[in-house]
Design a protein around this motif. Structure first.
Motif, PDB file in Angstrom:
ATOM      1  N   ILE A  43    -125.967 -89.253  -2.175  1.00 37.27           N
ATOM      2  CA  ILE A  43    -125.331 -90.522  -1.801  1.00 37.27           C
ATOM      3  C   ILE A  43    -126.284 -91.305  -0.907  1.00 37.27           C
ATOM      4  O   ILE A  43    -126.854 -90.784   0.032  1.00 37.27           O
ATOM      5  CB  ILE A  43    -124.009 -90.269  -1.054  1.00 37.27           C
ATOM      6  CG1 ILE A  43    -123.003 -89.587  -1.975  1.00 37.27           C
ATOM      7  CG2 ILE A  43    -123.439 -91.578  -0.506  1.00 37.27           C
ATOM      8  CD1 ILE A  43    -121.721 -89.196  -1.297  1.00 37.27           C
ATOM      9  N   ARG A  44    -126.428 -92.583  -1.247  1.00 41.66           N
ATOM     10  CA  ARG A  44    -127.222 -93.497  -0.425  1.00 41.66           C
ATOM     11  C   ARG A  44    -126.428 -94.790  -0.257  1.00 41.66           C
ATOM     12  O   ARG A  44    -125.581 -95.113  -1.087  1.00 41.66           O
ATOM     13  CB  ARG A  44    -128.565 -93.783  -1.090  1.00 41.66           C
ATOM     14  CG  ARG A  44    -129.483 -92.570  -1.120  1.00 41.66           C
ATOM     15  CD  ARG A  44    -130.884 -92.905  -1.615  1.00 41.66           C
ATOM     16  NE  ARG A  44    -130.945 -93.584  -2.876  1.00 41.66           N
ATOM     17  CZ  ARG A  44    -130.887 -93.008  -4.074  1.00 41.66           C
ATOM     18  NH1 ARG A  44    -130.746 -91.705  -4.158  1.00 41.66           N
ATOM     19  NH2 ARG A  44    -130.969 -93.702  -5.175  1.00 41.66           N
ATOM     20  N   TYR A  45    -126.728 -95.518   0.790  1.00 45.58           N
ATOM     21  CA  TYR A  45    -126.065 -96.799   1.026  1.00 45.58           C
ATOM     22  C   TYR A  45    -127.011 -97.705   1.803  1.00 45.58           C
ATOM     23  O   TYR A  45    -127.935 -97.241   2.472  1.00 45.58           O
ATOM     24  CB  TYR A  45    -124.738 -96.606   1.780  1.00 45.58           C
ATOM     25  CG  TYR A  45    -124.914 -96.160   3.198  1.00 45.58           C
ATOM     26  CD1 TYR A  45    -124.840 -97.063   4.247  1.00 45.58           C
ATOM     27  CD2 TYR A  45    -125.178 -94.829   3.508  1.00 45.58           C
ATOM     28  CE1 TYR A  45    -125.018 -96.648   5.552  1.00 45.58           C
ATOM     29  CE2 TYR A  45    -125.352 -94.416   4.802  1.00 45.58           C
ATOM     30  CZ  TYR A  45    -125.275 -95.327   5.819  1.00 45.58           C
ATOM     31  OH  TYR A  45    -125.453 -94.929   7.110  1.00 45.58           O
ATOM     32  N   ALA A  46    -126.778 -99.010   1.709  1.00 43.23           N
ATOM     33  CA  ALA A  46    -127.638 -99.969   2.391  1.00 43.23           C
ATOM     34  C   ALA A  46    -127.120-100.311   3.784  1.00 43.23           C
ATOM     35  O   ALA A  46    -127.887-100.404   4.732  1.00 43.23           O
ATOM     36  CB  ALA A  46    -127.762-101.251   1.558  1.00 43.23           C
ATOM     37  N   GLN A  47    -125.784-100.497   3.904  1.00 44.56           N
ATOM     38  CA  GLN A  47    -125.244-100.952   5.179  1.00 44.56           C
ATOM     39  C   GLN A  47    -123.773-100.547   5.290  1.00 44.56           C
ATOM     40  O   GLN A  47    -123.033-100.588   4.311  1.00 44.56           O
ATOM     41  CB  GLN A  47    -125.357-102.477   5.240  1.00 44.56           C
ATOM     42  CG  GLN A  47    -124.880-103.100   6.501  1.00 44.56           C
ATOM     43  CD  GLN A  47    -125.039-104.614   6.464  1.00 44.56           C
ATOM     44  OE1 GLN A  47    -125.096-105.213   5.395  1.00 44.56           O
ATOM     45  NE2 GLN A  47    -125.114-105.228   7.629  1.00 44.56           N
ATOM     46  N   ALA A  48    -123.357-100.181   6.494  1.00 41.46           N
ATOM     47  CA  ALA A  48    -121.957 -99.882   6.786  1.00 41.46           C
ATOM     48  C   ALA A  48    -121.520-100.743   7.960  1.00 41.46           C
ATOM     49  O   ALA A  48    -122.223-100.834   8.970  1.00 41.46           O
ATOM     50  CB  ALA A  48    -121.780 -98.408   7.114  1.00 41.46           C
ATOM     51  N   ASN A  49    -120.380-101.401   7.817  1.00 43.85           N
ATOM     52  CA  ASN A  49    -119.862-102.295   8.852  1.00 43.85           C
ATOM     53  C   ASN A  49    -118.452-101.890   9.249  1.00 43.85           C
ATOM     54  O   ASN A  49    -117.712-101.338   8.442  1.00 43.85           O
ATOM     55  CB  ASN A  49    -119.805-103.744   8.343  1.00 43.85           C
ATOM     56  CG  ASN A  49    -121.160-104.261   7.953  1.00 43.85           C
ATOM     57  OD1 ASN A  49    -122.125-104.080   8.670  1.00 43.85           O
ATOM     58  ND2 ASN A  49    -121.239-104.895   6.794  1.00 43.85           N
TER      59      ASN A  49
END
Length: 135
Positions: A38-44
């Motif tokens: 799992i990868r992601y660019a941004q979490a807000n």
């Protein structure tokens, strides 16, 4: 004897406040450590009401997810959130729960999209340009 009730209530309110203000970034970092695909660019935002953008699983782009936590789930000993996936090649929703042991459960998962966007299937299937729904 009343003080025991007050102490219990204070501890409960404090723990609830800590959980609902937990940053989504913190949770996603822990998730990536436990599942490296799992990868992601941004979490807000927070686990209470947050979003994660640029999600990928292995080589497959997923899109963005919106997280909405059910505050009553805290009283059952696990944190349960409704996760909606959209704004990408996959659309869907499901309920994700994490217990005190750290075990993550996914329930009522429903996904849909176009086979054209699925990178991990055979080319012949992608070329059919069909739609899929998983429940």
């Amino acid at each position: 004897m009343k003080w025991v009730g007050y102490v219990f209530l204070t501890v409960l309110v404090t723990l609830t406040a800590l959980v609902v203000t937990l940053p989504a970034e913190f949770v996603m970092q822990r998730l990536v450590r436990s599942e490296p695909a799992i990868r992601y660019a941004q979490a807000n935002g927070t686990v209470w009401n947050g979003s994660v953008h640029g999600i990928q699983y292995d080589q497959q782009s997923i899109g963005s997810a919106r997280i909405e936590t059910d505050w009553l789930s805290i009283f059952s000993g696990k944190l349960s959130s409704l996760v909606r996936i959209n704004d990408g090649v996959v659309n869907g929703r499901g309920r994700v729960s994490a217990g005190l042991t750290g075990q993550i459960e996914i329930e009522d998962l429903r996904l849909s999209g176009s086979t054209v966007e699925l990178t991990n299937i055979r080319k012949e299937i992608r070329d059919l340009a069909g739609e899929y729904t998983l429940s």
